[in-house]
Design an enzyme around this catalytic site. Structure first.
Site, PDB file in Angstrom:
ATOM      1  N   SER A 232      -0.409  41.986  69.973  1.00  0.00           N
ATOM      2  CA  SER A 232       0.056  40.810  69.223  1.00  0.00           C
ATOM      3  C   SER A 232       0.352  39.681  70.193  1.00  0.00           C
ATOM      4  O   SER A 232       0.757  39.894  71.349  1.00  0.00           O
ATOM      5  CB  SER A 232       1.306  41.083  68.386  1.00  0.00           C
ATOM      6  OG  SER A 232       1.882  39.869  67.923  1.00  0.00           O
TER       7      SER A 232
ATOM      8  N   TYR B  76      10.751  42.497  67.156  1.00  0.00           N
ATOM      9  CA  TYR B  76       9.293  42.638  67.197  1.00  0.00           C
ATOM     10  C   TYR B  76       8.758  42.168  68.548  1.00  0.00           C
ATOM     11  O   TYR B  76       7.936  42.849  69.171  1.00  0.00           O
ATOM     12  CB  TYR B  76       8.687  41.823  66.061  1.00  0.00           C
ATOM     13  CG  TYR B  76       7.187  41.918  65.935  1.00  0.00           C
ATOM     14  CD1 TYR B  76       6.575  43.085  65.490  1.00  0.00           C
ATOM     15  CD2 TYR B  76       6.372  40.827  66.238  1.00  0.00           C
ATOM     16  CE1 TYR B  76       5.200  43.165  65.354  1.00  0.00           C
ATOM     17  CE2 TYR B  76       5.002  40.895  66.098  1.00  0.00           C
ATOM     18  CZ  TYR B  76       4.410  42.067  65.658  1.00  0.00           C
ATOM     19  OH  TYR B  76       3.043  42.138  65.535  1.00  0.00           O
TER      20      TYR B  76
END
Length: 277
Positions: A141, A154
């Protein structure tokens, strides 16, 4: 690794989104697949969409080292080898970092970081012993390079996953291995990661969504709605495997953002989060 046809690929988090697109993309290249996901129905649906390729499936919680070891045992036992390993499974939870409970970090780190580490530990030694060309793709990501507001937990998990990817690549290079590594850093992609709560273990659930978490979900919902198709990510990944590229972005704006972040950090200032277009 130029030739994929006739080789074996493993994809975790294959029940949807980027994982499903990777499965379909690698199958189109003529690869045999072992697909893993924690959601049985989603995994079965992905397998049903694959055409013209042999497919095995295994229900797997990547945060569980025993489950990932079993996945590796079954893959090597039934398919004989692994040439491409996609540590792709991932979950998302928003909210400001000081509002996150220990259970939140345990869940995010369990899947997003430990899932990668368990995959490396279970598969890579055996892939090295094969003494063939091979590739490990870790879905990191863009949050593994740019820490954004409302997604501290996250980002922590993804920064660590990027470090694991870079360390793996360096270790393989110094060992003279024929394996290569890609850190896949997608930005906005039309996936279901904003619905990750549906697969959150009961023992790691917290009381309910906080106000700041709700605000963060509005942001991520909009980002995903405007995102690119997962098939574009799969095509970029296949290209990266063939070209042995380490870092892969899905949006051109992030390359310039990385330059800007480096300059900001060297000047001692807080880097802005780059636009994803």
């Amino acid at each position: 690794m130029r030739e994929l046809s006739g080789k074996v690929a493993v994809v975790t988090g294959a029940g949807g989104g980027i994982g499903r697109a990777l499965a379909l993309g690698l199958a189109a290249e003529g690869m045999t697949l072992m697909l893993a996901d924690v959601d049985p129905s989603a995994l079965a649906e992905t397998a049903s969409l694959v055409e013209g390729a042999k497919v095995l499936t295994e229900i797997t919680d990547v945060s569980d080292p025993v489950a990932v070891e079993h996945l590796a045992d079954r893959t090597f036992g039934e398919l004989g080898a692994v040439h491409v390993l996609c540590n792709n499974a991932g979950v998302f939870q928003g909210g400001r970092i000081w509002t996150r409970e220990p259970e939140d970090f345990a869940w995010l780190l369990g899947v997003n970081l430990w899932g990668v580490l368990h995959g490396i530990r279970a598969f890579v030694p055996r892939m090295i012993d094969q003494d063939t060309e091979g590739h490990i793709v870790n879905t990191v990501s863009v949050a593994g390079l740019f820490a954004a507001p409302y997604s501290g937990g996250y980002s922590v998990s993804k920064y660590a996953a990027f470090a694991a990817s870079q360390s793996l690549a360096q270790d393989l290079a110094t060992a003279g291995s024929r394996l290569r590594v890609t850190a896949l850093c997608p930005g906005g992609v039309r996936t279901g990661i904003n619905r990750s709560e549906r697969v959150r273990p009961e023992n790691l659930r917290t009381a309910g969504r906080t106000e700041d978490e709700a605000a963060s979900m509005e942001i991520i919902d909009g980002l995903l709605e405007r995102g690119i198709d997962p098939a574009e990510v799969a095509r970029a990944t296949v290209e990266a495997i063939r070209e042995e590229r380490f870092l892969v972005f899905t949006h051109p704006g992030y390359a310039e953002g990385l330059r800007g972040q480096t300059e900001a950090l060297l000047s001692g200032t807080l880097p802005p989060f780059p636009v994803h277009e």
